[in-house]
Motif scaffolding. Structure first.
Motif, PDB file in Angstrom:
ATOM      1  N   ILE A 132      -3.681   0.441  13.803  1.00 25.13           N
ATOM      2  CA  ILE A 132      -3.462   0.330  12.489  1.00 25.13           C
ATOM      3  C   ILE A 132      -2.132   0.374  12.095  1.00 25.13           C
ATOM      4  CG2 ILE A 132      -3.860   1.501  10.236  1.00 25.13           C
ATOM      5  CD1 ILE A 132      -6.560   2.449  11.220  1.00 25.13           C
ATOM      6  N   ASN A 168       0.868  -1.317  -0.107  1.00 24.87           N
ATOM      7  CA  ASN A 168      -0.001   0.115   0.026  1.00 24.87           C
ATOM      8  C   ASN A 168       0.847   1.180   0.051  1.00 24.87           C
ATOM      9  OD1 ASN A 168      -2.535  -1.414  -0.127  1.00 24.87           O
ATOM     10  ND2 ASN A 168      -2.403  -1.481   2.152  1.00 24.87           N
ATOM     11  N   LEU A 169       1.543   1.226   0.771  1.00 25.91           N
ATOM     12  CA  LEU A 169       2.424   2.458   1.012  1.00 25.91           C
ATOM     13  C   LEU A 169       3.925   2.024   1.690  1.00 25.91           C
ATOM     14  CD1 LEU A 169       0.242   5.131   2.663  1.00 25.91           C
ATOM     15  CD2 LEU A 169       1.418   5.346   0.366  1.00 25.91           C
ATOM     16  N   ARG A 220      -0.876  15.279  21.168  1.00 23.40           N
ATOM     17  CA  ARG A 220      -1.453  15.153  22.467  1.00 23.40           C
ATOM     18  C   ARG A 220      -2.392  14.023  22.458  1.00 23.40           C
ATOM     19  NH1 ARG A 220      -6.578  16.627  20.548  1.00 23.40           N
ATOM     20  NH2 ARG A 220      -6.267  17.193  18.484  1.00 23.40           N
ATOM     21  N   PHE A 270       3.546   9.301   7.986  1.00 23.62           N
ATOM     22  CA  PHE A 270       3.181  10.777   7.460  1.00 23.62           C
ATOM     23  C   PHE A 270       2.052  11.415   8.087  1.00 23.62           C
ATOM     24  CE2 PHE A 270       0.219   9.821   4.160  1.00 23.62           C
ATOM     25  CZ  PHE A 270       0.699   8.824   3.603  1.00 23.62           C
ATOM     26  N   GLN A 271       1.141  10.740   8.714  1.00 20.48           N
ATOM     27  CA  GLN A 271      -0.188  11.277   9.096  1.00 20.48           C
ATOM     28  C   GLN A 271       0.199  11.955  10.495  1.00 20.48           C
ATOM     29  OE1 GLN A 271      -2.334   7.214   8.938  1.00 20.48           O
ATOM     30  NE2 GLN A 271      -3.861   8.519   8.065  1.00 20.48           N
ATOM     31  N   TRP A 272       0.972  13.200  10.304  1.00 24.24           N
ATOM     32  CA  TRP A 272       1.234  13.504  11.678  1.00 24.24           C
ATOM     33  C   TRP A 272       0.250  14.555  12.419  1.00 24.24           C
ATOM     34  CZ3 TRP A 272       0.223  18.930  11.382  1.00 24.24           C
ATOM     35  CH2 TRP A 272      -0.071  19.468  10.184  1.00 24.24           C
ATOM     36  N   GLU A 273      -0.846  14.638  11.459  1.00 28.28           N
ATOM     37  CA  GLU A 273      -1.942  15.388  12.239  1.00 28.28           C
ATOM     38  C   GLU A 273      -2.593  14.288  13.449  1.00 28.28           C
ATOM     39  OE1 GLU A 273      -1.748  15.061   9.097  1.00 28.28           O
ATOM     40  OE2 GLU A 273      -2.463  16.833   8.193  1.00 28.28           O
ATOM     41  N   LEU A 274      -2.442  13.072  13.329  1.00 25.74           N
ATOM     42  CA  LEU A 274      -2.819  12.014  14.189  1.00 25.74           C
ATOM     43  C   LEU A 274      -1.844  11.753  15.273  1.00 25.74           C
ATOM     44  CD1 LEU A 274      -4.685   9.704  11.812  1.00 25.74           C
ATOM     45  CD2 LEU A 274      -5.634  11.120  13.268  1.00 25.74           C
ATOM     46  N   LYS A 309      -7.068   3.661  17.971  1.00 29.85           N
ATOM     47  CA  LYS A 309      -7.458   3.272  16.723  1.00 29.85           C
ATOM     48  C   LYS A 309      -6.394   3.360  15.762  1.00 29.85           C
ATOM     49  CE  LYS A 309     -11.387   1.192  17.012  1.00 29.85           C
ATOM     50  NZ  LYS A 309     -12.438   1.648  17.478  1.00 29.85           N
ATOM     51  N   PHE A 310      -5.711   4.630  15.593  1.00 32.47           N
ATOM     52  CA  PHE A 310      -4.397   4.816  15.058  1.00 32.47           C
ATOM     53  C   PHE A 310      -3.350   4.015  15.258  1.00 32.47           C
ATOM     54  CE2 PHE A 310      -1.581   7.029  12.426  1.00 32.47           C
ATOM     55  CZ  PHE A 310      -0.623   7.500  13.151  1.00 32.47           C
ATOM     56  N   ASP A 318      -7.408   7.999  24.264  1.00 31.53           N
ATOM     57  CA  ASP A 318      -8.648   7.915  23.823  1.00 31.53           C
ATOM     58  C   ASP A 318      -8.926   7.357  22.269  1.00 31.53           C
ATOM     59  OD1 ASP A 318      -7.449  11.205  22.896  1.00 31.53           O
ATOM     60  OD2 ASP A 318      -7.628   9.478  21.510  1.00 31.53           O
ATOM     61  N   GLU A 319     -10.046   7.034  22.095  1.00 33.59           N
ATOM     62  CA  GLU A 319     -10.422   6.253  21.088  1.00 33.59           C
ATOM     63  C   GLU A 319      -9.521   6.509  19.573  1.00 33.59           C
ATOM     64  OE1 GLU A 319     -14.612   6.784  22.225  1.00 33.59           O
ATOM     65  OE2 GLU A 319     -14.815   4.860  20.920  1.00 33.59           O
ATOM     66  N   ILE A 320      -9.539   7.905  19.385  1.00 28.64           N
ATOM     67  CA  ILE A 320      -8.948   8.208  18.036  1.00 28.64           C
ATOM     68  C   ILE A 320      -7.494   7.476  17.857  1.00 28.64           C
ATOM     69  CG2 ILE A 320      -8.753  10.045  16.344  1.00 28.64           C
ATOM     70  CD1 ILE A 320     -10.372  11.173  19.222  1.00 28.64           C
ATOM     71  N   GLU A 326      -0.535  -2.902  13.113  1.00 30.01           N
ATOM     72  CA  GLU A 326      -0.842  -3.712  11.983  1.00 30.01           C
ATOM     73  C   GLU A 326       0.136  -3.692  10.740  1.00 30.01           C
ATOM     74  OE1 GLU A 326      -5.375  -3.739  11.497  1.00 30.01           O
ATOM     75  OE2 GLU A 326      -4.484  -4.034   9.071  1.00 30.01           O
TER      76      GLU A 326
END
Lengths: 204, 263
Positions: free
Chosen positions: B139, B33-34, B126, B55-59, B135-136, B130-132, B142
């Motif tokens: 993933i 995928n990446l 931060r 690269f999903q630094w917002e998360l 979950k990240f 928490d759930e978000i 994985e």
């Protein structure tokens, strides 16, 4: 893929740009006046990143798609104000795929949604969970269900009369209308889907 | 010259193995995928502690250091200190060295990984529980599972007299693609005599074993596999009997042409 080839041949370059546009066009097309404008921007991105792409040890076409999506997001999606994602089309027509919601996990994995949108949707869902009582959350679930599944029987607030349901919603509405007005119509649908998946599924 | 851009077509890839592996290096694994980027934090013997990047630094969570790192995918990344994994060094040969972390950033990561020093607030995200964010992180876990597997394959080898080399899914794919059809037809034997010893295929286990003869055993050398008509190293160091788990017969056919070069 041999990335070198696309920079050496005008025809190959245009082919790649078209292919990229066909893949990301429906999620990012709204940012541009026309298909051609989007294509020009894709071409520009490929040129801006030429040096880096040529050095990439293993370029798969999928990586190129992600590269262009990220670049579009970084260039055009503003952080303070959400821009809409075109979810409404696929949402209404896709009854088969209707999993009655959109979980956090699916949201995170969906590469077509800009990261800033994801974070804002999460924040709003979290905000509501923290600020509202369980009974109020159920009212929201009830209201959102009506918004999305107009024809189906609403499983929320079952033991309340029509009048009570109406009253409950009109009491709640001022609390959240300001928040919801921050969203465009399409963003709202995305938000509702995530809210329903993360909050309402559990309470059914 | 028209390019065939069929995104469903199986893509070949070429590997450029690293000359050497150093702390601070950023390696890239070509996944489907990446690509997966990791930074090498600590090398001890034939193992390395690596920290994955996203690269999903917002998360970003409070265990993710936000860094500027130029890459065609994006120019801002997070170094996910909480996902640090130990891997056998040999698996890094199946990745590409693409750069180095800035020294200042590397020092922060190293302190965090080795001493548990918290990341600076202005450089990290931060939240965490928490759930978000959880979950990240699920993933992400994985995504790096093949790295964890390489360690598990290594330590679960019951017979300690073998050194285990793990092949990543991408590498196995590359080997299988490379197989000469004629070769596949001709080879049904599960043993091959070579200059450096014997290569065996254990059908039941689906593992390859390399046994070195006296001339090579315990010497320092490099094991090469012939991949896309180039010599590709899969191991560098003291030559001990090797086990390569979870492989197919096709890969064994390719391994039959392995070469070993002494230092």
């Amino acid at each position: 893929m041999e990335i070198r080839k696309i920079y050496d041949s005008k025809e190959d370059f245009e082919k790649v740009v078209s292919k990229l546009e066909s893949i990301i066009g429906d999620k990012f097309g709204y940012l541009f006046e026309s298909k051609d404008d989007l294509k020009s921007e894709i071409a520009l991105i490929l040129l801006e990143k030429k040096e880096k792409l040529l050095k990439a040890p293993n370029l798969r076409f999928g990586y190129l798609v992600a590269t262009v999506k990220n670049a579009l997001q970084d260039k055009f999606v503003k952080k303070k104000r959400l821009l809409y994602c075109s979810f409404s089309d696929s949402f209404e027509s896709d009854k088969e795929n209707d999993d009655k919601g959109y979980s956090f996990e699916e949201l995170i994995k969906d590469e077509s949604i800009p990261e800033v949108v994801k974070v804002l949707v999460f924040d709003y869902v979290k905000f509501l969970k923290e600020r509202l009582k369980d009974s109020e959350l159920e009212v929201l679930c009830y209201r959102f269900w009506n918004e999305i599944y107009k024809r189906e029987e609403n499983p929320f607030l079952k033991d309340k009369s029509e009048n009570a349901k109406h009253k409950a919603w009109s009491r709640l509405r001022p609390k959240i209308s300001e928040l919801l007005s921050d969203f465009s119509e399409e963003e709202l649908i995305l938000f509702i889907r995530v809210f329903m998946s993360e909050v309402c599924q559990r309470n059914r | 010259m028209f390019l065939n851009i069929d995104t469903k077509e199986k893509e070949e890839f070429i590997l450029y193995p690293p000359e050497n592996i150093e702390e601070g290096d950023v390696f890239e694994f070509p996944l489907e995928n990446l690509p997966l980027l990791v930074v090498i934090v600590n090398i001890e013997g034939s193992y390395a502690e690596v920290v994955p990047m996203s690269f999903q630094w917002e998360l970003a969570t409070r265990y993710d250091l936000i860094v500027d790192f130029e890459h065609y995918l994006r120019d801002k990344w997070i170094v996910e200190v909480d996902m640090t994994t130990t891997v056998p060094l040999s698996i890094l040969f199946q990745a590409q060295k693409i750069g180095k972390l800035k020294e200042e950033d590397f020092n922060i990561v190293k302190d965090a990984v080795l001493e548990g020093v918290p990341l600076p607030r202005e450089r990290s995200g931060r939240g965490y529980e928490d759930e978000i964010h959880s979950k990240f992180k699920d993933i992400e876990a994985e995504r790096i599972s093949f790295l964890v597997n390489s360690l598990l394959e290594d330590i679960s080898s019951e017979d300690e007299s073998f050194r285990v080399i793990s092949f990543t899914p991408s590498f196995k794919e590359a080997l299988e693609e490379d197989i000469n059809q004629a070769l596949a037809a001709s080879g049904s034997s599960t043993v091959q005599d070579t200059e450096f010893g014997k290569i065996l295929f254990n059908e039941e286990e689906k593992s390859i074993y390399l046994y070195f003869n006296e001339k090579f055993l315990k010497k320092n050398g490099t094991i090469y596999v012939n991949l896309k008509s180039q010599k590709f190293p899969i191991y560098k160091g003291t030559l001990e009997d090797i086990k390569i788990p979870n492989v197919t017969k096709e890969i064994f056919e390719v391994m039959k042409k392995a070469e070993v070069v002494l230092e």
